[in-house]
Structures are given as structure tokens and as C-alpha cells.
Design an enzyme around this catalytic site. Structure first.
Site, PDB file in Angstrom:
ATOM      1  N   GLY A 123      42.128  48.456  45.460  1.00 39.93           N
ATOM      2  CA  GLY A 123      41.246  49.495  44.941  1.00 39.93           C
ATOM      3  C   GLY A 123      41.947  50.480  44.027  1.00 39.93           C
ATOM      4  O   GLY A 123      42.008  50.290  42.802  1.00 39.93           O
ATOM      5  N   ARG A 124      42.516  51.543  44.624  1.00 41.21           N
ATOM      6  CA  ARG A 124      43.085  52.601  43.788  1.00 41.21           C
ATOM      7  C   ARG A 124      44.214  52.098  42.911  1.00 41.21           C
ATOM      8  O   ARG A 124      44.373  52.568  41.770  1.00 41.21           O
ATOM      9  CB  ARG A 124      43.517  53.776  44.661  1.00 41.21           C
ATOM     10  CG  ARG A 124      42.316  54.567  45.170  1.00 41.21           C
ATOM     11  CD  ARG A 124      42.664  55.443  46.338  1.00 41.21           C
ATOM     12  NE  ARG A 124      42.988  54.642  47.520  1.00 41.21           N
ATOM     13  CZ  ARG A 124      43.357  55.159  48.691  1.00 41.21           C
ATOM     14  NH1 ARG A 124      43.474  56.464  48.826  1.00 41.21           N
ATOM     15  NH2 ARG A 124      43.606  54.367  49.716  1.00 41.21           N
ATOM     16  N   TYR A 160      27.571  55.487  55.807  1.00 39.95           N
ATOM     17  CA  TYR A 160      26.277  55.402  55.133  1.00 39.95           C
ATOM     18  C   TYR A 160      25.258  54.781  56.093  1.00 39.95           C
ATOM     19  O   TYR A 160      25.575  54.492  57.247  1.00 39.95           O
ATOM     20  CB  TYR A 160      26.432  54.670  53.797  1.00 39.95           C
ATOM     21  CG  TYR A 160      27.368  55.437  52.871  1.00 39.95           C
ATOM     22  CD1 TYR A 160      27.063  56.757  52.490  1.00 39.95           C
ATOM     23  CD2 TYR A 160      28.571  54.901  52.426  1.00 39.95           C
ATOM     24  CE1 TYR A 160      27.928  57.493  51.681  1.00 39.95           C
ATOM     25  CE2 TYR A 160      29.441  55.642  51.619  1.00 39.95           C
ATOM     26  CZ  TYR A 160      29.109  56.935  51.247  1.00 39.95           C
ATOM     27  OH  TYR A 160      29.966  57.670  50.467  1.00 39.95           O
ATOM     28  N   GLN A 178      27.582  45.600  45.448  1.00 36.14           N
ATOM     29  CA  GLN A 178      27.414  46.163  46.784  1.00 36.14           C
ATOM     30  C   GLN A 178      26.049  46.856  46.876  1.00 36.14           C
ATOM     31  O   GLN A 178      25.753  47.761  46.090  1.00 36.14           O
ATOM     32  CB  GLN A 178      28.527  47.169  47.087  1.00 36.14           C
ATOM     33  CG  GLN A 178      28.527  47.591  48.544  1.00 36.14           C
ATOM     34  CD  GLN A 178      29.600  48.615  48.874  1.00 36.14           C
ATOM     35  OE1 GLN A 178      29.795  49.568  48.129  1.00 36.14           O
ATOM     36  NE2 GLN A 178      30.281  48.432  49.989  1.00 36.14           N
TER      37      GLN A 178
END
Ligand SMILES: Cc1cc2nc3c(=O)[nH]c(=O)nc-3n(C[C@H](O)[C@H](O)[C@H](O)COP(=O)(O)O)c2cc1C
Length: 362
Positions: A323-324, A184, A101
Site C-alpha cells: 500500500g503506502r 465500516y 472494493q
């Protein structure tokens, strides 16, 4: 064969399955030089061993001042690229693919790393703070005030994304993902809540999306036609007046029309908001984007194999990101394959681990 374990082809890359690891910042470049470490090798390597078809290396800064924290990974120089190659080669040895990324944290740069119990917020001058920048001199609440970027600075960042993409390709990565989500830099330009510019990079949707489109085009030109380029977006800010699903769908359609290979649909984090967090809470957003015909990834509290399979079967997305749950369980795909009824020989176990396969008994 469950849909989760069907291959997916993006340009010159065929990924063996559709259960992928999303980017997960590790804040583990202890030397503060953006060079990935043994931690990254083990973190990504273990999940490649665990059966993820593609792992996406964490948000990696395209310029030093684009780091969230001093411990972030980078891809702005050749030393970093060489260190990434070691990770890339190991992931490939596990029959998995690897993307990276590409990131710039914009007004959310120069902060403490997000570790539980650690200090929060912007770095102080004695802690190595640097001047952040963004579309406008509007801070994220409680963070330092960014400087408004000039058009020359915007052009430099576009070039930095392109150079980072070429470097990633040279390091052996199979794809790149442009980070345009989570408040971001690129998301800050997309949102009318953070972008108050009156020049060609602000105002209406065309103005606010210009930066991300320029980044996409520059990255595509840098990596050529055979290499997948993905974009992660926040498809809603969960806030009135923010960048929302309608504009997200418009952006996805624009990117898709220009050959973007996959839209990774996340949400939030440009402004504090009440987020209706629950199982699969972002899947409906992915489904809206998938409705444009774009190849889509869904992410966010997808934790159960049957739930993940259903996301694909229903056509809400083409890929599921875990993900988690994968932080708890690096080999999540192997358990999922077992629970979805696959014969163990078809499950992506490394041969070293087949004696520990699900259902083998003692
Ligand atoms: C420790 C951690 C680090 C993260 N780092 C990134 C990142 O580098 N880039 C990004 O786009 N999202 C990042 N995220 C968001 C995840 O990619 C993912 O979208 C999010 O955790 C929701 O999916 P999950 O419920 O399966 O964990 C991070 C999340 C966590 C928990």
C-alpha cells in the site's frame, strides 16, 4: 522465479503475479458525485504500468450515504460505471488486472476526507452532513450518532452491494472485493462492540456474521460462477471483547466454503486501539486465516522485496499487498523483481520504460 512473480488463478481470472495494490482511498471525486476522475486513471494506471499484477480500486460506495466523505468514489450508478471503464481499459492495456472494493461506511460515513492537516471528524450540517446508520445507535468515538438500521434497510443494502457488483462486472472489472473491515458497515455488524442488536443480525457469531454472509451470497448470485469475489476483513480489533482472530478464522472458513475466492486480511479501525504496528504486523493474522485453506492476502507494512517473498514462501499468504510503499514508489514490483534476481526481460516493464530498467546503467 520468485514466488511473488508466479501467476495466481481465481476462477476465470489468471493474475500474472502475486504482488497487488490494495484499495487506497484517494478522496478525489471533486464534483462530489462519486465519479472517478483523471486522478484515478493516473493513480491506478501508473501502478499497473509499475508491474502490479492486480490493482484494487479504492473503497467505492454502493449507495451515496455509504461514502466516508463527499469526495469518495462510487459505483452506485451507470455514470460512475462508465467512468470506471476508462480506468479499467487502461489497466488492462498494461497487462494488469483490476478489481474494485465495494464499500459502505456505515457509522463512519459523512466525515471529512482523511487528508493530513485537514479538518477531521463528522461533517457539520452546513458542510453537507447526512444521517449515518449502523447496527446500533452507538457512535464511533467523536463521530455522529448513527441510526439503528431496520431489517428493511439491511435488505436494501444487500441489494445495493449486489447491484454494484453487477455494475462493476459490466464496467469490465475482473473481480470485486467486499469491504468488511476497518470499522465500516459490515465490520460494525461483526463486532460485539458496535453491534448490540437483539434481532437475527446481532448476538452470537451467527447473528453478527449474517449481514456479511447475505452480502456475499447476493454478490455471488449477481456476478455468476466465473467471476472472483474477495472479502476484506479486520481479523482483530486489538481490543478485549472485540471481533477477534478466532471469529475471523470462523468467518473466513464460512466464506471459503461458500466459494469466496480470497480473504484479504487486515485489522482494526472499528474502535480506537493500541495497535502493535511494525513490519508485517498483520501477517500472523493472514497466516491464521490461510490455515483454514482459504486463499489469503497479507497486508500491512510489507515494504521490502525479500520480506514480501518470505510471506509467500513461508505459506503465510498467497498474495502480498503493497500500500503506502506503492504511494511512494508506483513501480515497486519492478524493483522487487530486480532485487530478487529476475532477468530483466522477465520483469513486467512496459516497453516504453525498459531503457530505464534497474541495472541498465546509463
Ligand atoms: C491513503 C490510504 C487510503 C486507504 N484506503 C483504503 C480503502 O479504500 N479501503 C481499504 O480497505 N483500506 C484502505 N487503506 C488501507 C490500505 O489498503 C492498507 O491495508 C494499509 O495501508 C496497510 O498496508 P501498507 O502498510 O502496505 O500501507 C488505505 C490506506 C491509506 C494509506
Amino acid at each position: 522465479m520468485p514466488r511473488l512473480f508466479e501467476p495466481l488463478t481465481l476462477r476465470g481470472l489468471t493474475v500474472k503475479n502475486r504482488v497487488w495494490l490494495p484499495p487506497l482511498c484517494q478522496y478525489s471525486c471533486e464534483a462530489e458525485d462519486g465519479v472517478p476522475t483523471d486522478w484515478h486513471l493516473v493513480h491506478l494506471g501508473a501502478r499497473a504500468q509499475g508491474g502490479f499484477g492486480l490493482v484494487i480500486a479504492e473503497a467505492s460506495a454502493v449507495v451515496p450515504e455509504g461514502r466516508i466523505s463527499l469526495l469518495d468514489a462510487g459505483i452506485w450508478n451507470d455514470e460512475q460505471a462508465r467512468a470506471w471503464t476508462r480506468v479499467v481499459d487502461f489497466v488492462h492495456s498494461q497487462d494488469a488486472a483490476i478489481a474494485i472494493q465495494l464499500a459502505h461506511a456505515g457509522r463512519k460515513a459523512s466525515t471529512h476526507p482523511a487528508f493530513h492537516g485537514g479538518p477531521k471528524g463528522s461533517l457539520g450540517p452546513e458542510e453537507g452532513a447526512w444521517q449515518t446508520y449502523g447496527p446500533s445507535a452507538v457512535p464511533f468515538p467523536d463521530l455522529a450518532v448513527p441510526a439503528e438500521m431496520s431489517t428493511e434497510q439491511i435488505a436494501e443494502v444487500v441489494e445495493a452491494f449486489a447491484a454494484a457488483a453487477a455494475r462493476a462486472q459490466g464496467a469490465g472489472f475482473d473481480a470485486v472485493e467486499i469491504h468488511a473491515a476497518h470499522g465500516y458497515l459490515l465490520h460494525e455488524f461483526l463486532s460485539p462492540l458496535s453491534n448490540l442488536r437483539e434481532d437475527g443480525y446481532g448476538g452470537d457469531f451467527a447473528g453478527r456474521s449474517r449481514f456479511v454472509m447475505e452480502v456475499y451470497r447476493a454478490v455471488r448470485a449477481a456476478v455468476g460462477e466465473d467471476f472472483p469475489v474477495m472479502v476484506r476483513i479486520s481479523a482483530t480489533e486489538w481490543t478485549e471483547g472485540g471481533f477477534g482472530p478466532d471469529e475471523a478464522v470462523e468467518l473466513a472458513a464460512l466464506l471459503d466454503a461458500e466459494g469466496c475466492d480470497l480473504i484479504d486480511v487486515s485489522s482494526a479501525a472499528n474502535v480506537p486501539a493500541q495497535i502493535p504496528v511494525g513490519p508485517g504486523y498483520q501477517v500472523p493474522l493472514a497466516a491464521e486465516v490461510a490455515g483454514t485453506g482459504a486463499t489469503t492476502a497479507a497486508v500491512g507494512l510489507i515494504t521490502e522485496p525479500a520480506q514480501a517473498e518470505q510471506v509467500l514462501v513461508s505459506g503465510d499468504a498467497d498474495v502480498v499487498l503493497i500500500g503506502r510503499a506503492a504511494l511512494r514508489e508506483p513501480a515497486w514490483p519492478q524493483r522487487a523483481a530486480h532485487q530478487l534476481g529476475m532477468e530483466w526481460r522477465d520483469i513486467p516493464y512496459p516497453r516504453q520504460y525498459t531503457r530505464g530498467r534497474w541495472g541498465a546503467g546509463l
